[in-house]
Design a protein around this motif. Structure first.
Motif, PDB file in Angstrom:
ATOM      1  N   PRO A  61      13.173 -66.519  28.222  1.00 49.46           N
ATOM      2  CA  PRO A  61      12.109 -67.500  27.769  1.00 49.46           C
ATOM      3  C   PRO A  61      10.625 -67.045  28.387  1.00 49.46           C
ATOM      4  N   LYS A  62       9.509 -67.718  27.878  1.00 56.11           N
ATOM      5  CA  LYS A  62       8.292 -67.214  28.465  1.00 56.11           C
ATOM      6  C   LYS A  62       8.254 -67.378  29.735  1.00 56.11           C
ATOM      7  N   ARG A  63       8.682 -68.723  30.518  1.00 55.24           N
ATOM      8  CA  ARG A  63       8.325 -69.003  31.687  1.00 55.24           C
ATOM      9  C   ARG A  63       9.208 -67.960  32.631  1.00 55.24           C
ATOM     10  N   ALA A  64      10.347 -67.627  32.267  1.00 56.38           N
ATOM     11  CA  ALA A  64      11.255 -66.819  33.153  1.00 56.38           C
ATOM     12  C   ALA A  64      10.600 -65.479  33.044  1.00 56.38           C
ATOM     13  N   ALA A  65       9.815 -65.085  31.675  1.00 54.63           N
ATOM     14  CA  ALA A  65       9.442 -63.725  31.916  1.00 54.63           C
ATOM     15  C   ALA A  65       8.328 -63.515  32.631  1.00 54.63           C
ATOM     16  N   ALA A 102      -1.062 -61.266  31.560  1.00 53.36           N
ATOM     17  CA  ALA A 102      -1.974 -61.839  30.703  1.00 53.36           C
ATOM     18  C   ALA A 102      -1.658 -61.677  29.184  1.00 53.36           C
ATOM     19  N   ASP A 103      -0.942 -60.857  28.927  1.00 55.64           N
ATOM     20  CA  ASP A 103      -0.378 -61.054  27.458  1.00 55.64           C
ATOM     21  C   ASP A 103       0.732 -61.972  27.456  1.00 55.64           C
ATOM     22  N   LEU A 104       1.418 -62.151  28.239  1.00 58.41           N
ATOM     23  CA  LEU A 104       2.827 -62.943  28.140  1.00 58.41           C
ATOM     24  C   LEU A 104       2.141 -64.575  28.377  1.00 58.41           C
ATOM     25  N   GLU A 105       0.822 -64.872  28.697  1.00 53.58           N
ATOM     26  CA  GLU A 105       0.380 -66.067  28.673  1.00 53.58           C
ATOM     27  C   GLU A 105      -0.423 -66.419  27.437  1.00 53.58           C
ATOM     28  N   ARG A 106      -0.936 -65.014  26.893  1.00 50.54           N
ATOM     29  CA  ARG A 106      -1.879 -65.533  25.658  1.00 50.54           C
ATOM     30  C   ARG A 106      -1.006 -64.974  24.320  1.00 50.54           C
ATOM     31  N   GLU A 107      -0.223 -64.501  24.255  1.00 50.88           N
ATOM     32  CA  GLU A 107       0.482 -64.121  22.999  1.00 50.88           C
ATOM     33  C   GLU A 107       1.933 -64.459  22.854  1.00 50.88           C
ATOM     34  N   GLU A 108       2.438 -64.345  21.572  1.00 51.05           N
ATOM     35  CA  GLU A 108       3.667 -64.618  21.373  1.00 51.05           C
ATOM     36  C   GLU A 108       4.540 -63.403  21.766  1.00 51.05           C
ATOM     37  N   LEU A 109       4.434 -63.396  23.214  1.00 51.83           N
ATOM     38  CA  LEU A 109       5.221 -62.022  23.620  1.00 51.83           C
ATOM     39  C   LEU A 109       6.256 -62.649  25.007  1.00 51.83           C
ATOM     40  N   THR A 110       7.273 -62.041  25.122  1.00 52.18           N
ATOM     41  CA  THR A 110       8.095 -62.352  26.229  1.00 52.18           C
ATOM     42  C   THR A 110       9.063 -60.937  26.650  1.00 52.18           C
ATOM     43  N   LEU A 169      22.429 -49.754  33.823  1.00 51.49           N
ATOM     44  CA  LEU A 169      21.964 -48.814  32.840  1.00 51.49           C
ATOM     45  C   LEU A 169      21.197 -49.301  31.868  1.00 51.49           C
ATOM     46  N   GLY A 170      20.417 -50.603  32.260  1.00 52.47           N
ATOM     47  CA  GLY A 170      19.703 -51.536  31.298  1.00 52.47           C
ATOM     48  C   GLY A 170      18.177 -51.143  31.670  1.00 52.47           C
ATOM     49  N   HIS A 171      17.333 -51.985  30.939  1.00 50.23           N
ATOM     50  CA  HIS A 171      16.020 -51.936  30.666  1.00 50.23           C
ATOM     51  C   HIS A 171      15.307 -53.275  30.434  1.00 50.23           C
ATOM     52  N   VAL A 172      14.124 -53.419  31.043  1.00 49.23           N
ATOM     53  CA  VAL A 172      13.368 -54.513  30.757  1.00 49.23           C
ATOM     54  C   VAL A 172      12.120 -54.316  30.183  1.00 49.23           C
ATOM     55  N   ARG A 173      12.030 -54.738  28.859  1.00 44.45           N
ATOM     56  CA  ARG A 173      10.485 -54.284  28.109  1.00 44.45           C
ATOM     57  C   ARG A 173      10.251 -55.465  27.336  1.00 44.45           C
ATOM     58  N   ASP A 174       8.943 -55.488  26.780  1.00 42.47           N
ATOM     59  CA  ASP A 174       8.435 -56.544  26.105  1.00 42.47           C
ATOM     60  C   ASP A 174       9.272 -56.702  24.571  1.00 42.47           C
ATOM     61  N   THR A 175       9.123 -57.794  23.821  1.00 44.35           N
ATOM     62  CA  THR A 175       9.665 -57.890  22.671  1.00 44.35           C
ATOM     63  C   THR A 175       8.996 -57.057  21.432  1.00 44.35           C
ATOM     64  N   THR A 176       7.756 -56.514  21.996  1.00 50.80           N
ATOM     65  CA  THR A 176       7.209 -55.451  20.942  1.00 50.80           C
ATOM     66  C   THR A 176       7.722 -54.188  20.717  1.00 50.80           C
ATOM     67  N   ALA A 177       8.397 -53.961  21.862  1.00 48.47           N
ATOM     68  CA  ALA A 177       8.934 -52.604  21.934  1.00 48.47           C
ATOM     69  C   ALA A 177      10.392 -52.703  21.366  1.00 48.47           C
TER      70      ALA A 177
END
Length: 845
Positions: free
Chosen positions: A304-308, A350-358, A420-428
């Motif tokens: 969720p956005k807040r957790a991200a 800044a992108d997380l706060e401004r865009e539809e991104l998490t 063996l995991g990763h953290v990336r944004d929803t765009t990726a």
């Protein structure tokens, strides 16, 4: 105890790794229930991303990012990309529903044998979402009296999970993935195939699978080795060798289209099997290369956005601590790597706060399988590693983790190797384009070819009109690239369906169609423009079943076309109408030759002169076809019986557009009159009320022959507009797409467009418009290169198809047998041979 668990996880022997496999409690449409969890499953529809414009791709990827952020946020998701061979046996089973005429069993068997030969892999994309934990009290007794289904799964609980799945499914249906609930057969197959057993899942006719039947789906054995697993069949023999690969490192930036679409490119991985490495040097290697078909298992959790944002703040805090530490111990230099990390983290927040991104936590795995042996498995693994290495992605075998990684790919399991995991944004994540590729055609109907884009698969097209959509099909391309052969294949499909097929052959190369129809036991006839077929296009008998009034109107108009101008000026048209009325009113079997004779016997000098002129014209090949006297004992050449009826009219000399009628030569007038006969017959037959239930197809090759005359343009426009109501499939064949664009009535009714190679930029642009492709140099080059194969070879039958859903994809048309391909060959010599063989009287064109 917690300390011991953390240490064991750090050492790679954590509790998740050693957990037992999931125990399945029940499977039903859209749901897999284990003892502890409930998962909903959907199938994702393939999108035609191969031929999308850049703007369309960007828009669809943005919608996918929004779906990840708004629909799946906070949920555990399991994405599977699987492959299965196309089942020729299924095609055999469907044949009785598709075909009804001729030797259709043999036709279907030839299709099925060809499908077995090419062995196309079919991609299946499934999306699973964890709905929640099951809370079944231990020791609870399941009884029917308590409102529990006989399967052993509480009916109330099952209804609750179904309701939750439907609520989520409604939102996924409108996503770019166009999800639909997975059937119980699909889910049973997904579970069964983990043991790679050849037997089908025993779920036929079941809506809910539990108990012993469910246990049978996972009754298999696997022997883990450091770099692979060996799956055993019921007899204890090795049935498959499997390796699970991890993807530990990725480039900092990945573009789409390009390396970022790592899930879409699974179909592009191919290799040379070890047995083929010792072939002779003169054997071309390209045809021996086969697809690897690696499968994907990606477990992910969309934060969720807040957790991200909280996760980003933690990372930023860690970066600041490293900067302070570096400033204390490195003489104030924090290091470029730490500085870059701080800048990236700040920009991400800044992108997380401004865009539809998490952010998304994902655990990608690739599963490679071989049924040939360990050496073949390792060759496949090397091919996958090399393919992704070229994209800048590191792929390697999960050494000493094979059992855990394999179980992790099971539906209903969990993340067992979290390190063996990763953290990336929803765009990726959305940029992986797991739903991208190629898809075109219908869900049912005969298989006419296969996709040649980034995802393989068969292409199905219904040969007859279904009454619910437009019915016109246009085959467009330069001569000799396969459009006429494709049209003849669809005509044979329609005839086997039980349709009436009328083929107008203006070029004289469709003789093979009649030969092929006769080869498969279909009623057929080849009518040629020779005196041997005198009267074959006589409108009076052709229109007899439609009513004599139709002939009273059409025949005088036709004869007027060939009557000399000075006789028309003297009143010949009145004499023509009177003669037609007299013959139709008095003769039990009226015909146009009788009208000509009636005029010759008339006392009126104008009528008699008209009759003599028409008689002389009836002795020509053109004139004999519609007003000549048939040979004794000759039956009707054209009927409304289901079958293939080909009318060859080569050598027509039609007047140019706008050319005055008085300037027509006798040959031009006869050509227009012949065409008038065939078109009037086609229009009248198509519109007969008593034939509304009969499926009909009218083939018109070389459409530019018709567009030059008023009668031809009227015919095209009329059939295109009323084809759906009349149940007529209208098939056009042309080298000139610009001419099609000038017929708005035809363009509006195009259900399918099949585009072959064109080399002229204006024609390429016109074809691109009809195919719905983005205009520009890239599309022109794509159309120009359609027929370009390896080296200097010409690739016949390769096209781009736009279907009724306005999706476009590259397709290779496929002819079931070499024998049929030879018969349908439209090369001049082959056409002459086929025509001579097909002609009832042995007279070639």
């Amino acid at each position: 105890m917690r300390v011991l668990e953390k240490i064991s996880t750090l050492l790679g022997v954590g509790g998740d790794r050693s957990a037992p496999p999931p125990k399945y409690a029940g499977i039903t449409d859209g749901l897999i229930l284990t003892e502890g969890e409930a998962w909903a499953w959907w199938t994702c529809e393939t999108s035609n991303s191969d031929l999308m414009s850049e703007a369309e791709r960007d828009a669809e990827q943005a919608r996918a990012e929004t779906a990840l952020t708004q629909v799946l946020a906070g949920l555990d998701v399991h994405l599977r990309v699987l492959w299965s061979p196309y089942s020729a046996d299924d095609y055999r089973d469907e044949a009785a529903e598709m075909y009804a005429a001729g030797a259709w069993e043999e036709w279907a068997e030839h299709r099925a044998e060809r499908l077995d030969q090419i062995a196309l892999p079919i991609r299946h994309v499934l999306l699973g979402v964890k709905l929640g934990a099951r809370r079944t009290p231990e020791g609870r007794r399941v009884t029917a009296a308590a409102g529990v289904s006989a399967s052993g799964v509480p009916a109330r609980e099952l209804a609750t999970w179904h309701a939750a799945a439907r609520r989520l499914g409604r939102r996924l249906e409108v996503s770019p993935w166009r999800c639909s609930m997975a059937t119980v057969e699909t889910l049973a197959w997904m579970i069964t195939r983990e043991q790679h057993r050849g037997v089908p899942a025993p779920v036929a006719g079941r809506s809910l699978v539990t108990g012993a039947t469910l246990a049978a789906l996972t009754a298999g054995r696997a022997l883990p080795y450091p770099d692979h697993l060996r799956l055993l069949d019921a007899s204890g023999e090795v049935a498959a060798w499997v390796a699970v690969l991890t993807m530990p490192t990725w480039p900092e930036r990945m573009a789409t289209p390009g390396p970022g679409e790592w899930l879409r490119t699974l179909a592009e991985v191919s290799y040379l099997p070890p047995d083929d490495e010792h072939q002779e040097h003169e054997v071309e290697a390209a045809p021996l290369v086969v697809p690897v078909s690696p499968e994907a298992s990606v477990r992910l959790r969309v934060l969720p956005k807040r957790a991200a944002i909280a996760r980003t703040d933690e990372t930023a805090k860690l970066v600041r601590e490293q900067q302070r530490s570096a400033a204390t111990h490195s003489i104030g230099d924090a290091g470029r790597l730490i500085t870059d990390a701080g800048e990236v983290t700040a920009q991400l927040r800044a992108d997380l706060e401004r865009e539809e991104l998490t952010l998304v936590e994902d655990h990608p795995r690739l599963v490679v399988t071989s049924t040939a042996g360990l050496e073949d498995l390792r060759a496949r693994v090397d091919a996958v590693t090399a393919h992704y290495g070229d994209l800048g992605i590191t792929v390697q075998v999960g050494t000493d983790e094979q059992r855990s990684l394999w179980l992790e790919s099971w539906a209903g399991d969990r993340v067992r190797v979290p390190d063996l995991g990763h953290v990336r944004d929803t765009t990726a994540v959305a940029g992986a384009w797991w739903w991208g590729g190629a898809r075109v055609g219908a869900d049912t109907g005969p298989v006419i070819g296969y996709l040649t884009g980034s995802t393989p698969g068969v292409v199905r097209l219904p040969p007859v009109a279904d009454g619910r959509d437009a019915t016109t099909v246009a085959y467009i391309g330069r001569s000799g690239r396969g459009k006429t052969t494709a049209q003849m294949i669809m005509a044979l499909e329609a005839a086997h369906h039980g349709s009436w097929v009328l083929a107008l052959d203006f070029k004289g190369d469709l003789g093979g169609l009649t030969t092929a129809a006769q080869r498969y036991g279909l009623p057929s006839r080849l009518v040629q423009m020779t005196r041997a077929h005198a009267g074959a296009a006589d409108l009076i008998p052709l229109l007899a079943e439609a009513g004599r009034d139709a002939a009273r109107a059409e025949v005088p108009a036709q004869l007027s076309l060939v009557t000399p101008a000075h006789l028309r000026a003297a009143g010949a048209e009145v004499a023509l109408q009177a003669a037609v009325n007299a013959v139709i009113g008095s003769s039990p079997t009226p015909a146009t030759w009788q009208v000509v004779q009636h005029l010759r016997d008339a006392s009126d000098p104008v009528a008699r002169a008209t009759g003599e002129a028409l008689f002389e014209l009836s002795q020509t090949p053109h004139g004999s076809l519609f007003m000549g006297r048939p040979q004794p004992g000759a039956g009707p050449a054209l009927t409304t019986q289901p079958g293939v009826w080909t009318v060859q009219l080569p050598g027509l000399s039609l007047p140019g557009v706008g050319e005055e009628r008085e300037r027509w030569t006798s040959v031009q007038a006869l050509s227009v009159a012949v065409m008038h006969s065939v078109l009037a017959y086609g229009v009248t037959t198509a519109g007969r009320p008593d034939l509304r239930t009969l499926h009909k197809m009218i083939m018109v090759p070389e459409v530019h022959v018709l567009t030059g005359t008023a009668q031809g343009r009227h015919f095209l426009d009329y059939i295109a507009r009323v084809g759906r109501a009349l149940g007529v499939r209208f098939a056009l064949d042309t080298q000139d797409p610009t001419g099609i664009l000038m017929l708005p009535g035809v363009v509006e009714q195009l259900a399918v467009v099949v585009g072959f190679q064109l080399t002229s930029p204006p024609q390429q642009d016109a074809l691109a418009e009809l195919l719905g492709l983005p205009p520009g140099p890239a599309t022109r080059e794509r159309i120009r290169s359609l027929a370009i194969g390896h080296g200097d070879a010409i690739r016949y039958g390769h096209s781009i198809i736009r279907d009724s859903r306005f999706g476009s994809a590259a397709v290779q048309w496929d002819v079931p047998t070499a024998e049929l391909l030879d018969v349908l060959d439209t090369a001049p010599r082959a056409a002459d041979e086929a025509t001579a063989e097909a002609a009832p009287d042995g007279v070639p064109v």
